[in-house]
Enzyme design. Structure first.
Site, PDB file in Angstrom:
ATOM      1  N   GLN C 222       0.826  -1.200   0.000  1.00  0.00           N
ATOM      2  CA  GLN C 222       0.000   0.000   0.000  1.00  0.00           C
ATOM      3  C   GLN C 222       0.867   1.260   0.000  1.00  0.00           C
ATOM      4  O   GLN C 222       0.329   2.367  -0.116  1.00  0.00           O
ATOM      5  CB  GLN C 222      -0.912   0.015   1.242  1.00  0.00           C
ATOM      6  N   ARG C 369      -8.021  -1.032   9.120  1.00  0.00           N
ATOM      7  CA  ARG C 369      -8.868   0.160   9.051  1.00  0.00           C
ATOM      8  C   ARG C 369      -9.027   0.799  10.420  1.00  0.00           C
ATOM      9  O   ARG C 369     -10.137   1.091  10.854  1.00  0.00           O
ATOM     10  CB  ARG C 369     -10.243  -0.237   8.502  1.00  0.00           C
ATOM     11  N   CYS C 370      -7.873   1.032  11.088  1.00  0.00           N
ATOM     12  CA  CYS C 370      -7.953   1.494  12.467  1.00  0.00           C
ATOM     13  C   CYS C 370      -7.648   2.978  12.601  1.00  0.00           C
ATOM     14  O   CYS C 370      -7.796   3.512  13.693  1.00  0.00           O
ATOM     15  CB  CYS C 370      -6.990   0.708  13.350  1.00  0.00           C
ATOM     16  N   GLU C 739     -12.239   4.568   6.812  1.00  0.00           N
ATOM     17  CA  GLU C 739     -12.217   3.792   8.061  1.00  0.00           C
ATOM     18  C   GLU C 739     -13.300   4.177   9.057  1.00  0.00           C
ATOM     19  O   GLU C 739     -13.401   3.566  10.120  1.00  0.00           O
ATOM     20  CB  GLU C 739     -10.858   3.978   8.736  1.00  0.00           C
TER      21      GLU C 739
END
Lengths: 290, 171, 785
Positions: C222, C369-370, C739
């Site tokens: 990513q 996704r924090c 997120e």
């Protein structure tokens, strides 16, 4: 993730298959749909030298009724039963169970006979066949014999089949005023049962003539709740009788603490499910035309 | 050993070890990489193909096991250049994000519509319950299948021939 | 629900259908495992069966003899090339291949390179390792106890298992607030270890050319540029010869940010062997060894005055970091952005204390996704607030409204130093309640309670913080967290946009073109968007923590405006007018008062190569590296309705209302898709997902049979709503949303169950809220069927 090497044969007839199996014995694994065996091969938990593919043998797939029996060929897919529109009327427990086995993709390829012969204590069909008092037909090159479902399951992944025998047919007695259901608690679709309960009742003059109760995932094999069944024999279908039978079935379970829950939890689910299952089975059986 | 099978209407023959999984045969021997591998426990459905029209997990089949049979993969969906209504539905309804589960999802959806042309939302969710998607939350996948169902029945009612155009560009 | 604009240019606000779909729906995606290079070999990794053990010996002779095996790589061989250890994104070191000890079950011990992946796996099974098993540490509490085994005996000066201590806020002010509180509400809760499990696992095709030194690394990453720089520093390879190519990614969710040992070993193998080497992990490897998420033990306290106003918040946290401190997060924040924990509430004093510990588990913690631990913070505050309302006998919604930061308080300085850009928390709450029919459902709940039925309504009003970030505060390994956009318009008026971020399904090829279309008036269909190839894109820090829209999106707007400025000069030249006499209407400049005297952007683009004023450079292009002035603060209110089966403890999610405010929505369809995906992951986190361990450190749940992702059957139907409160500092007013749903929804789901069981005195059930836990809670209070 990939199997170790093995030899492979796909015999064209049942006789060829039986001969090959007699010759290979313990070195071979019989494969019907492969939905239980191939995952084991991929994890290398099983490493047979020969995979004997019986998945395409003719004449072993399909459901027939007649002669006081429902006959299911061992190579019948779970999906075949799921899609069989007549089954809900003929034998509702089969119609309830089929959609709850694994997931839709596995059901298209996996077989009822393969699942039964695999004898995973978390397998669904074993408990159902116990509840139905089914007869399982085993063939070898030595001949054919019939084994009661209640005698068939001996331990984890261990059955009464001899090393040279193949399960070919399941025979379910067709009984009047009988019905059942299958209740399965699973964490999600496709998971093995945390707990599942198969309940079949045959009504007789307003009372319970016979009850069949099979338990999934709460023991070293599919369990037969014989004491609970005995208590229901001839009993009036009251809340007390149902509640008591449910408690007895729970007492007969042998669950273990694991990632799915404590033994106490699973035992109580047996009780709740047998209670709910009996109510449903009795109601359905009472509604079946004599 | 030698295995022959039909894939997307074309006959293929190759020499493989019995242990080779169908998904690897498709991806490596046939170089059709639209069928994906997402797990190692028969749990995710990314490898879904149609076997004689029925959706199955190609990671849990041996190539030799399907000798002589007919497989359909995602590459075979667009017939003669026209997209299948399922493909159009997934595009129109934003039924894909990363695209990894999409081939399997589309094939199982097509098989559903072939069997049940007008499924309820429940029936759609049930039919795709063997296919995991991590991106979409399934809502738009359901809409995509409903879109395809509508397009298919409209085509049956008044067939015009061509599917809708979706740009063949992109990288 | 999509907001339609009058423009059909593919500009901002349009639900433009996705460009990337064309290849994916045809099965023509280019994922890592699809890549085949001439002569390519396959690598498989041998992993430790033990959580903590000394390596006594490794015998690779049988493995090397398997036909088709080209090389067997051990830690010893890597050590000879100084590659047995590598730096982590958090400034620690991590073993590439174990040399002295193994420190978690699944740790990389050796690797085989062979002609096929089947043969590589055969050979891995033939490597014989002798271990001396040591006691395993499986929790931070155990890690800090006296006599706990020392895990990182490889680190000089490391005397125990403590990794870091970090604090935020004002302890004195918070103590004072608690001292005068009329009521203190406490909650001890655990955010379990979970895993992003994108459907595509991690992998690399390392292609090192021994002659030229060119090192092409096709990698599931990513953050391709950061990865390139790290490889240059770690492996001592010249950075200009490293090309990282991140292809189509089958999901990321933060799993594809860290540097994994497999990448390093495959690169070393390719260098040594002189052929491309492919390594792609299987799912079990992915779950047991790659960047997990959460595993956070949290103690929270709220101080309340006699009117139910929150006076202060305390949070003390124990973080399970695994065997190596490898969080991918901004270097100045050891607990990520946890100190957003005051959330949507006007809390004057707060104090956060965080301690991280090593354990014998895989390294990680910041993923899935924090937003850099905002998931943990949001969960804690929303659970605390729910429990406070229960203790006060207050309505969940009303109690929150009483304590919300009001619309007129923005920009809002929080007790831990955040400057929230904008918000309208009451607006989101009101809309959510309306969509649900909140009052009717509370009436239904009362009726059901009277009949002994358990129905719950869960509320969560989250504020999260994204868009990392301003360079002075945000860096990873020193690399500042700007991001970039490079835009070039061709003579025929078409354009190419290159970005420093990297989509894993978020639709950047579609949405970033919409930004340029809006700013320059070039139709979106005429704009190609490129990401992922470090030779052909400007430097950026990548896509995670919802930063693409806030940072690269801003860069895209700014570079488009740079080009528009040059376009104005060219237009003035072409129209023989002065720049001040020109007006811009999207897609063209025209002379004020003479609308028939205009030049389109296409005319201008052509002129940039054919008809330039004296002294002006040719071309119409530019690059912007955007340093955001602040973070952005998306928010929302989620409402969940559940029904509990008191016989089995099963929880059915009946309804889920999600009102999100992420400012201006570039593509509403894609925003909604992101939200639905996040609400589903949040559901899994709340109800089914956990990586568990036994006392020996054996990992339970390291495959999809026990790590349970929701299918279409379990996943609830979501009802989405939107409010729009633009970010005042973002060029487009957009905040980012990827997120929000994973941040805000787990508490909503869990609060619903607590709300259902509160009448019988249950105030906490830790996630995942599985049916056996609910059953146990009910039975503990004598409720049965």
């Amino acid at each position: 993730m990939f199997p170790a090497a093995f030899d492979y044969r796909a015999p064209a007839t049942i006789e060829e298959a039986l001969a090959a199996l007699a010759e290979a014995g313990d070195e071979a694994k019989v494969m019907a749909g492969g939905q239980s065996l191939i995952p084991l091969l991929k994890l290398r938990f099983a490493s047979p030298s020969l995979v004997l593919d019986i998945g395409r043998l003719p004449g072993l797939r399909g459901v027939e009724t007649g002669g006081g029996m429902i006959t299911i060929g061992a190579l019948t897919r779970h999906a075949d039963l799921e899609r069989n529109r007549d089954l809900a009327a003929i034998c509702p427990i089969l119609a309830d169970t089929a959609p709850q086995v694994s997931d839709p993709l596995v059901r298209n390829q996996g077989t009822v006979g393969g699942s039964i012969a695999h004898a995973d204590p978390s397998g669904d069909w074993g408990s159902v066949m116990i509840a139905l008092n089914a007869q399982l037909v085993a063939r070898s090159s030595r001949g054919e014999r019939v084994i009661a479902a209640t005698e068939f399951f001996q331990g984890p992944f261990t059955t009464a089949l001899a090393a040279d025998e193949i399960l070919t047919e399941i025979r379910i007695p067709a009984v009047a005023r009988a019905a059942g259901t299958y209740l399965k608690l699973e964490r999600k679709i496709g998971d093995f049962a945390t707990v599942a309960v198969a309940v079949q009742v045959e009504m007789s003059n307003g009372n319970i003539g016979r009850a069949g109760i099979g338990l999934t995932s709460v023991g070293a094999k599919n369990l037969h709740a014989t004491a609970a069944e005995q208590a229901l024999k001839g009993a009036a279908p009251t809340q007390e009788a149902i509640g008591e039978a449910a408690r007895m079935a729970a007492a007969a379970a042998e669950p273990k603490d694991d990632i799915r829950g404590t033994a106490a939890y699973k035992r109580d689910i047996v009780r709740v499910f047998v209670q709910r299952g009996l109510k449903t089975a009795i109601k359905r059986a009472q509604e079946v035309a004599g | 050993m030698k295995v022959s099978l039909k894939v997307n209407g074309t006959e293929y023959s190759d020499d493989v070890e019995p242990r080779v999984l169908l998904v690897d045969f498709i991806r490596t021997n046939l170089k059709l990489t639209g069928t994906h591998i997402g797990c190692d426990t028969t749990s995710c459905g990314a490898c879904t193909v149609l076997l004689d029209g029925e959706p199955v997990k190609s990671c849990t089949l041996l190539a030799v096991q399907v000798a002589g049979r007919e497989i359909a993969t995602v590459e075979g969906l667009a017939a003669g250049g026209a997209l299948d209504p399922v493909q159009v539905g997934f595009h129109e309804e934003h039924g894909l994000q990363c695209g990894f589960c999409t081939p399997g999802m589309m094939l199982v959806s097509k098989a559903l519509l072939d069997r049940n042309p007008d499924p309820t939302e429940e029936e759609i969710r049930w039919a795709i319950s063997g296919n995991i998607c991590r991106c979409t939350g399934y809502i738009n996948i359901v809409k995509a299948v409903q879109h395809a169902a509508k397009a298919r029945s409209a085509a049956t009612a008044a067939p015009t021939g061509a599917g809708q155009a979706v740009p063949a560009g992109g990288q | 629900m999509a907001v339609e604009t009058k423009h059909h240019h593919g500009g901002i606000g349009e639900s433009r259908p996705r460009v990337e779909d064309a290849r994916f729906i045809r099965g023509q995606g280019n994922y890592l495992d699809d890549l085949v290079l001439p002569g390519m070999l396959h690598m498989a990794i041998l992993r430790s069966p033990h959580a903590h053990a000394r390596i006594v010996s490794i015998d690779t002779s049988e493995a090397s003899a398997v036909p088709g095996v080209v090389a067997v790589v051990t830690g010893e061989l890597m050590a000879q090339h100084k590659l047995a250890w590598m730096p982590t994104m958090s400034g620690d070191t991590q073993a590439v291949l174990a040399t002295d000890k193994v420190r978690f079950q699944g740790q990389e011990v050796a690797a085989v390179v062979a002609s096929s992946k089947y043969i590589a796996e055969d050979a891995v099974a033939k490597i014989v390792v002798e271990y001396d098993v040591l006691g395993a540490v499986t929790s931070p509490q155990q890690a800090m106890s006296a006599g706990a085994p020392l895990i990182r005996d490889d680190k000089e000066g490391q005397k125990d298992n403590h990794v870091y201590h970090w604090e935020s806020g004002d302890q004195a002010a918070t103590d004072a607030a608690f001292a005068r509180a009329a009521k203190v509400v406490k909650l001890s809760t655990f955010y379990p270890r979970s895993h992003p499990t994108p459907l595509e696992t991690c992998g690399i095709v390392a292609d090192v050319n021994g002659v030229t030194g060119q090192c092409n690394l096709h990698m599931t990453t990513q953050a391709p540029h950061a990865m390139r720089t790290v490889f240059a520093l770690v492996a001592g390879l010249p950075e200009e010869k490293i090309r990282v190519i991140s292809p189509d990614l089958g999901g990321g969710f933060g799993n594809k940010v860290p540097v994994y040992p497999g990448y390093v070993v495959a690169t070393a193998a390719s260098l040594l062997i002189g052929k491309p080497v492919k390594w792609i992990e299987d799912r079990s490897e992915n779950i047991i060894s790659t960047g997990f998420a959460r595993d956070y033990h949290m103690n929270g306290e709220l101080a309340l005055d006699e009117n139910g106003k929150i006076l202060g918040l305390r949070a003390s946290l124990l973080s399970d970091q695994g065997a190596f401190f490898a969080d991918a997060q901004p270097s100045k924040f050891k607990a990520g952005l946890f100190h957003i924990v005051t959330g949507s509430y006007d809390i004057p004093a707060a104090h956060v204390v965080a301690d991280g510990y090593y354990t014998n588990k895989a390294p990680g913690g910041v993923a899935f996704r924090c937003s850099f631990r905002v998931t943990e913070a949001s969960y804690l505050i929303e659970r605390l607030v729910t429990n406070a309302a229960i203790e006060l006998g207050a309505d969940q919604s009303e109690f929150r409204m009483r304590n919300f930061i009001r619309k007129d308080q923005f920009p809002y300085l929080s007790a831990t130093g955040w400057v929230y850009d904008s918000g309208d928390y009451e607006g989101a709450m009101d809309l959510a309640k309306k969509m649900l029919g909140y009052d009717d459902l509370r009436r239904e709940q009362a009726e059901k309670r009277a009949r002994g039925e358990y129905m719950g309504i869960g509320v969560a009003s989250f504020t999260e913080v994204v868009g990392a970030g301003h360079g002075a505060d945000f860096d990873i390994l020193g690399l500042r967290m700007f991001d970039s956009a490079e835009l070039r318009v061709h003579p025929t008026g078409k354009a190419i946009l290159k970005l420093g971020v990297k989509s894993q399904g978020q639709g950047h090829e579609t949405t970033f073109a919409q930004i340029v279309a809006e700013e320059l008036g070039i139709p979106a269909d005429d704009i190609i968007v490129k990401e992922g190839d470090t030779d052909n894109t400007p430097y950026g820090l990548g896509t995670y923590a919802s930063r693409s829209t806030p940072v690269a999106g801003a860069a895209t707007a700014m570079v488009s405006r740079k080009l528009r400025d040059k376009a104005r000069k060219l237009a003035a030249h072409l129209l023989e007018a002065s720049e001040d006499d020109l007006e811009w209407e999207r897609g063209k400049f025209f002379v004020k008062g003479s609308p028939d005297r205009f030049k389109t952007i296409q005319d201008i683009a052509f002129a940039a190569y054919t008809n330039l004023p004296e002294g002006m450079e040719a071309g119409l292009e530019g690059v912007t590296y955007y340093d955001p002035p602040n973070m952005t603060f998306p928010f929302g209110t989620y409402l969940v309705v559940v029904d509990v089966d008191k016989g089995t403890g099963q929880v059915k999610t009946r309804r889920m209302i999600a009102v999100d405010d992420c400012g201006v929505r570039i593509n509403p369809m894609i925003v909604e898709g992101q939200i639905c995906g996040g609400l589903t992951e949040g559901w899994g986190i709340a109800f089914t997902e956990q990586i568990a361990f036994d006392a020996e450190g054996n990992c339970i749940g390291s495959n999809f049979m026990d790590y349970l992702l929701p299918t279409a059957w379990e996943t609830p139907k979501f009802e989405l709503g939107a409010t729009v409160t633009p970010s005042p500092h973002h060029p487009l007013g957009a905040k980012g949303v990827g997120e929000s749903a994973t941040v805000g929804s787990p508490a909503a789901y869990v609060n619903a169950v607590i709300d259902a069981l509160a009448p019988i005195g249950i105030t906490n059930i830790d996630m995942p809220v599985t049916s056996d836990k609910v059953w146990a809670a009910l039975r503990s209070k004598g409720v049965t069927e």
